[in-house]
Scaffold this motif. Structure first.
Motif, PDB file in Angstrom:
ATOM      1  N   TYR A   1      -3.381   7.047   6.962  1.00 44.65           N
ATOM      2  CA  TYR A   1      -3.638   5.610   6.858  1.00 44.65           C
ATOM      3  C   TYR A   1      -2.658   4.832   7.747  1.00 44.65           C
ATOM      4  O   TYR A   1      -3.035   3.873   8.431  1.00 44.65           O
ATOM      5  CB  TYR A   1      -3.496   5.139   5.414  1.00 44.65           C
ATOM      6  CG  TYR A   1      -4.665   5.453   4.513  1.00 44.65           C
ATOM      7  CD1 TYR A   1      -5.964   5.126   4.896  1.00 44.65           C
ATOM      8  CD2 TYR A   1      -4.478   6.064   3.277  1.00 44.65           C
ATOM      9  CE1 TYR A   1      -7.040   5.411   4.074  1.00 44.65           C
ATOM     10  CE2 TYR A   1      -5.553   6.352   2.447  1.00 44.65           C
ATOM     11  CZ  TYR A   1      -6.824   6.027   2.847  1.00 44.65           C
ATOM     12  OH  TYR A   1      -7.895   6.311   2.029  1.00 44.65           O
TER      13      TYR A   1
ATOM     14  N   LEU B   1       2.555   2.366   2.543  1.00 46.53           N
ATOM     15  CA  LEU B   1       2.381   3.024   3.837  1.00 46.53           C
ATOM     16  C   LEU B   1       3.589   2.781   4.723  1.00 46.53           C
ATOM     17  O   LEU B   1       4.505   2.041   4.375  1.00 46.53           O
ATOM     18  CB  LEU B   1       1.107   2.512   4.513  1.00 46.53           C
ATOM     19  CG  LEU B   1      -0.180   2.672   3.703  1.00 46.53           C
ATOM     20  CD1 LEU B   1      -1.368   2.125   4.493  1.00 46.53           C
ATOM     21  CD2 LEU B   1      -0.413   4.125   3.327  1.00 46.53           C
TER      22      LEU B   1
ATOM     23  N   PRO C   1      -7.181   0.738   0.871  1.00 48.57           N
ATOM     24  CA  PRO C   1      -6.222   1.193   1.884  1.00 48.57           C
ATOM     25  C   PRO C   1      -6.715   1.052   3.329  1.00 48.57           C
ATOM     26  O   PRO C   1      -5.946   0.654   4.203  1.00 48.57           O
ATOM     27  CB  PRO C   1      -5.988   2.665   1.523  1.00 48.57           C
ATOM     28  CG  PRO C   1      -6.308   2.748   0.069  1.00 48.57           C
ATOM     29  CD  PRO C   1      -7.422   1.774  -0.153  1.00 48.57           C
TER      30      PRO C   1
ATOM     31  N   LEU D   1       0.814  -1.215   0.000  1.00 48.44           N
ATOM     32  CA  LEU D   1       0.000   0.000   0.000  1.00 48.44           C
ATOM     33  C   LEU D   1       0.847   1.265   0.000  1.00 48.44           C
ATOM     34  O   LEU D   1       0.319   2.368  -0.117  1.00 48.44           O
ATOM     35  CB  LEU D   1      -0.925   0.006   1.226  1.00 48.44           C
ATOM     36  CG  LEU D   1      -2.009  -1.086   1.259  1.00 48.44           C
ATOM     37  CD1 LEU D   1      -2.720  -1.095   2.612  1.00 48.44           C
ATOM     38  CD2 LEU D   1      -3.016  -0.867   0.123  1.00 48.44           C
TER      39      LEU D   1
ATOM     40  N   THR E   1      -4.984  -1.456   5.838  1.00 44.29           N
ATOM     41  CA  THR E   1      -4.363  -0.915   7.042  1.00 44.29           C
ATOM     42  C   THR E   1      -4.839  -1.652   8.284  1.00 44.29           C
ATOM     43  O   THR E   1      -4.046  -1.993   9.171  1.00 44.29           O
ATOM     44  CB  THR E   1      -4.684   0.587   7.177  1.00 44.29           C
ATOM     45  OG1 THR E   1      -4.176   1.282   6.034  1.00 44.29           O
ATOM     46  CG2 THR E   1      -4.069   1.159   8.431  1.00 44.29           C
TER      47      THR E   1
END
Length: 207
Positions: free
Chosen positions: A183, A42, A114, A40, A118
């Motif tokens: 996120y 992140l 997302p 993602l 997450t």
């Protein structure tokens, strides 16, 4: 829901096989969580988060960076937690570093929302860390310090890690888009909240 096991009945001795399967399960789950997270784009908190940030900024392998940034914490772990804890943690860190390089070769994610991703990261990684903690190990870094503080002063490890993560994400806000940080913060809250609520020495005390 069953009541927590009394302390007197929870001081069990794990066999080497029980430790091996528990640690292996925890590492696999944490590896899958990090694969989801990096897919993602992140970030996460703690030492792994620091390694992810450095990896994104430099293009270097996450596994290699994660292994290297954990080295200084081993000296603290030897003194504060003992050789057994340290050696198990080193093995877990090495296995996770290798796993994050190998798993993407055989596992691909085509589509993942997302928010869902997450939350999945937080839950899967949190459960994996609980398995590792309960077999007297960690994934190095801040986790070593957090477990020592919890065992010594009674402050929940999850709260300690969440505080560190807040600082890391504040710095990340200057380096990444706000959506990435928000996120990622959600994932950190899910992960550390799960640990804070479920990792208690008066419920479960491996020896």
């Amino acid at each position: 829901m069953p009541s927590p096991v009394p302390v007197a009945q929870s001081t069990v001795k794990h066999t080497p096989l029980e430790d091996a399967q528990g640690l292996a399960t925890g590492v696999v789950m944490c590896t899958m969580g990090l694969v989801i997270l990096t897919h993602l784009g992140l970030i996460t908190g703690q030492t792994a988060g620091l390694a992810v940030v450095i990896s994104y900024l430099t293009g270097m392998s996450f596994g290699l960076i994660f292994f290297l940034v954990n080295i200084p914490f081993y000296l603290f772990a030897i003194k504060a937690m003992g050789w057994e804890f340290t050696l198990k943690s080193m093995a877990c860190v090495a296995a996770l570093s290798l796993g994050t390089e190998l798993v993407p070769l055989g596992f691909a994610i085509e589509r993942l929302d997302p928010v869902l991703g997450t939350i999945m990261f937080g839950v899967v990684t949190g459960i994996g860390l609980l398995a590792i903690f309960r077999h007297k190990a960690s994934l190095g870094g801040l986790g070593v310090v957090a477990i020592w503080i919890q065992d010594t002063f009674g402050v929940r490890a999850g709260y300690i890690q969440l505080g560190f993560d807040a600082v890391l994400f504040a710095v990340a806000a200057f380096l990444f888009p706000l959506s990435v940080v928000m996120y990622s913060l959600l994932g950190a809250v899910v992960l550390n909240g799960l640990i804070a609520f479920n990792h208690r020495r008066d419920w479960y005390i491996p020896r």
